[in-house]
Scaffold this motif. Structure first.
Motif, short mmCIF file in Angstrom:
data_model
loop_
_atom_site.label_atom_id
_atom_site.label_comp_id
_atom_site.label_asym_id
_atom_site.label_seq_id
_atom_site.Cartn_x
_atom_site.Cartn_y
_atom_site.Cartn_z
N LEU A 13 0.85 -1.19 0.00
CA LEU A 13 0.00 0.00 0.00
C LEU A 13 0.88 1.24 0.00
O LEU A 13 1.88 1.30 0.70
CB LEU A 13 -0.90 0.03 1.24
N PHE A 14 0.48 2.23 -0.78
CA PHE A 14 1.23 3.48 -0.87
C PHE A 14 0.38 4.66 -0.43
O PHE A 14 -0.82 4.72 -0.72
CB PHE A 14 1.67 3.74 -2.32
N ASP A 15 1.03 5.61 0.23
CA ASP A 15 0.50 6.96 0.32
C ASP A 15 0.63 7.57 -1.08
O ASP A 15 1.38 7.06 -1.91
CB ASP A 15 1.33 7.74 1.35
N GLY A 120 -2.13 -1.11 -3.71
CA GLY A 120 -3.22 -0.22 -3.35
C GLY A 120 -2.70 1.12 -2.89
O GLY A 120 -1.49 1.31 -2.69
N ILE A 121 -3.61 2.07 -2.77
CA ILE A 121 -3.29 3.41 -2.27
C ILE A 121 -4.23 3.73 -1.12
O ILE A 121 -5.42 3.43 -1.18
CB ILE A 121 -3.47 4.47 -3.38
N ILE A 122 -3.68 4.35 -0.08
CA ILE A 122 -4.49 4.86 1.02
C ILE A 122 -4.00 6.28 1.28
O ILE A 122 -2.84 6.49 1.65
CB ILE A 122 -4.41 3.94 2.26
N THR A 123 -4.87 7.27 1.04
CA THR A 123 -4.44 8.65 1.02
C THR A 123 -5.39 9.57 1.78
O THR A 123 -6.60 9.35 1.79
CB THR A 123 -4.32 9.16 -0.43
N ASN A 124 -4.81 10.59 2.40
CA ASN A 124 -5.60 11.64 3.02
C ASN A 124 -5.92 12.76 2.04
O ASN A 124 -6.54 13.75 2.41
CB ASN A 124 -4.86 12.24 4.23
N GLY A 125 -5.47 12.62 0.80
CA GLY A 125 -5.80 13.60 -0.23
C GLY A 125 -7.27 13.54 -0.59
O GLY A 125 -8.02 12.70 -0.08
N PHE A 126 -7.67 14.41 -1.51
CA PHE A 126 -9.09 14.55 -1.82
C PHE A 126 -9.45 13.94 -3.17
O PHE A 126 -8.65 13.93 -4.11
CB PHE A 126 -9.50 16.01 -1.77
N THR A 127 -10.66 13.43 -3.26
CA THR A 127 -11.13 12.67 -4.42
C THR A 127 -10.92 13.43 -5.72
O THR A 127 -10.48 12.86 -6.72
CB THR A 127 -12.61 12.33 -4.24
N GLU A 128 -11.26 14.72 -5.72
CA GLU A 128 -11.22 15.51 -6.95
C GLU A 128 -9.83 15.52 -7.58
O GLU A 128 -9.70 15.60 -8.80
CB GLU A 128 -11.68 16.94 -6.65
N LEU A 129 -8.80 15.42 -6.77
CA LEU A 129 -7.44 15.36 -7.28
C LEU A 129 -6.98 13.94 -7.53
O LEU A 129 -6.42 13.63 -8.58
CB LEU A 129 -6.48 16.06 -6.31
N LEU A 178 2.55 -4.32 3.35
CA LEU A 178 3.56 -3.30 3.57
C LEU A 178 2.96 -1.93 3.26
O LEU A 178 2.48 -1.70 2.15
CB LEU A 178 4.78 -3.53 2.68
N MET A 179 2.97 -1.03 4.25
CA MET A 179 2.49 0.34 4.06
C MET A 179 3.69 1.24 3.83
O MET A 179 4.59 1.32 4.68
CB MET A 179 1.71 0.80 5.30
N VAL A 180 3.71 1.94 2.68
CA VAL A 180 4.81 2.82 2.30
C VAL A 180 4.33 4.26 2.30
O VAL A 180 3.34 4.58 1.64
CB VAL A 180 5.35 2.46 0.90
N GLY A 181 5.00 5.13 3.05
CA GLY A 181 4.60 6.53 3.07
C GLY A 181 5.70 7.44 3.57
O GLY A 181 6.67 6.98 4.18
N ASP A 182 5.52 8.73 3.33
CA ASP A 182 6.56 9.70 3.69
C ASP A 182 6.34 10.36 5.04
O ASP A 182 7.22 11.09 5.51
CB ASP A 182 6.63 10.80 2.62
N THR A 183 5.19 10.12 5.68
CA THR A 183 4.87 10.83 6.92
C THR A 183 4.76 9.85 8.09
O THR A 183 3.87 8.99 8.10
CB THR A 183 3.56 11.62 6.77
N LEU A 184 5.65 10.01 9.05
CA LEU A 184 5.64 9.11 10.20
C LEU A 184 4.32 9.16 10.95
O LEU A 184 3.76 8.12 11.33
CB LEU A 184 6.78 9.47 11.15
N ALA A 185 3.80 10.38 11.18
CA ALA A 185 2.65 10.55 12.07
C ALA A 185 1.35 10.06 11.47
O ALA A 185 0.38 9.84 12.22
CB ALA A 185 2.52 12.02 12.46
N GLN A 197 3.21 -4.13 8.22
CA GLN A 197 4.61 -3.79 8.12
C GLN A 197 4.70 -2.39 7.51
O GLN A 197 3.80 -1.98 6.75
CB GLN A 197 5.35 -4.80 7.26
N THR A 198 5.74 -1.65 7.79
CA THR A 198 5.80 -0.27 7.35
C THR A 198 7.15 0.07 6.74
O THR A 198 8.18 -0.47 7.14
CB THR A 198 5.52 0.70 8.52
N CYS A 199 7.11 0.99 5.78
CA CYS A 199 8.32 1.47 5.12
C CYS A 199 8.23 2.99 5.02
O CYS A 199 7.32 3.52 4.38
CB CYS A 199 8.46 0.85 3.74
#
Length: 229
Positions: A13-15, A120-129, A178-185, A197-199
């Protein structure tokens, strides 16, 4: 044997923003406000961020919803220009869809993973984008699951959005995700709380938060490609 080989991932999974795509908010805002005859510079951007950043914290903590965030961040500019904040927000997301480009190495990474891992993707971004951008880049075909916080009603790091993603994935063992993202929090803490698992994608070599320990840390996408090879 590498860590990845010993764990054995089924899903990655990616951010989205700043993990798969460069997100230059300043350039997007300049493009938006140029349409209203505004020379949007560094001072204006700093003023915008003084409003925007606390709103994102509230959103990720579940204290406000996506609509409130999107409109509140443009409330002052809406008053100045006599334009509805929702219209400004929509224009901003449209501008970002025009200018957002994949980060270096992302197309090669996704092509290399396709057929070997479920993505897959899991994002806090918005649908329109998010949906427009994935369609324009051709990346949509790589991902079986797209989970957007605006649609789910909760944002990372809330465990509920990760549980929603797992349900959409057919409820695999989280330890094999495996969750891959740039933001720890948000990305890493949320993935850890969900049992994944996280990356941590950390191209700038930022200092780690001792309270949030990812399983893996990478500086570039080719490094992740090698780990998952």
């Amino acid at each position: 044997m590498s860590y990845c080989e010993s764990v054995g991932f089924d899903w990655v999974l990616f951010d989205a923003d700043e993990t798969l795509f460069h997100f230059d908010a300043f350039a997007g805002l300049r493009q938006l406000f140029a349409g209203f005859g505004v020379d949007f510079g560094a001072a204006e951007y700093e003023e915008y961020q003084r409003v925007n950043k606390p709103l994102w914290v509230e959103y990720q903590e579940g204290r406000i919803n996506a609509k409130t965030l999107q409109e509140s961040r443009f409330a002052l500019w809406g008053e100045r220009l006599g334009v509805a904040p929702a219209e400004l927000n929509s224009g901003f997301l449209s501008a970002m869809a025009d200018i957002c480009a994949p980060l270096p190495g992302v197309p090669e990474l996704l092509n290399g993973l396709r057929g070997r891992y479920r993505l897959g993707i899991i994002t806090n971004g918005f649908t329109e984008l998010q949906r427009i951008r994935l369609a324009r880049t051709g990346f949509a075909e790589h991902f079986e699951v797209l989970v957007i916080s605006e649609e789910v009603g909760v944002a990372k790091p809330d465990k509920a959005i990760f549980d929603h993603a797992l349900d959409a994935m057919g409820n695999p063992d989280p330890a094999r995700v495996l969750m891959v993202g740039d933001t720890l929090a948000s990305d890493i803490l949320g993935g850890l709380n969900a049992g994944m698992q996280t990356c941590w994608y950390n191209p700038g070599a930022k200092a780690i938060d001792p309270g949030i320990q990812p399983h893996l840390e990478i500086r570039c996408h080719s490094e992740l490609a090698r780990l998952l090879a």
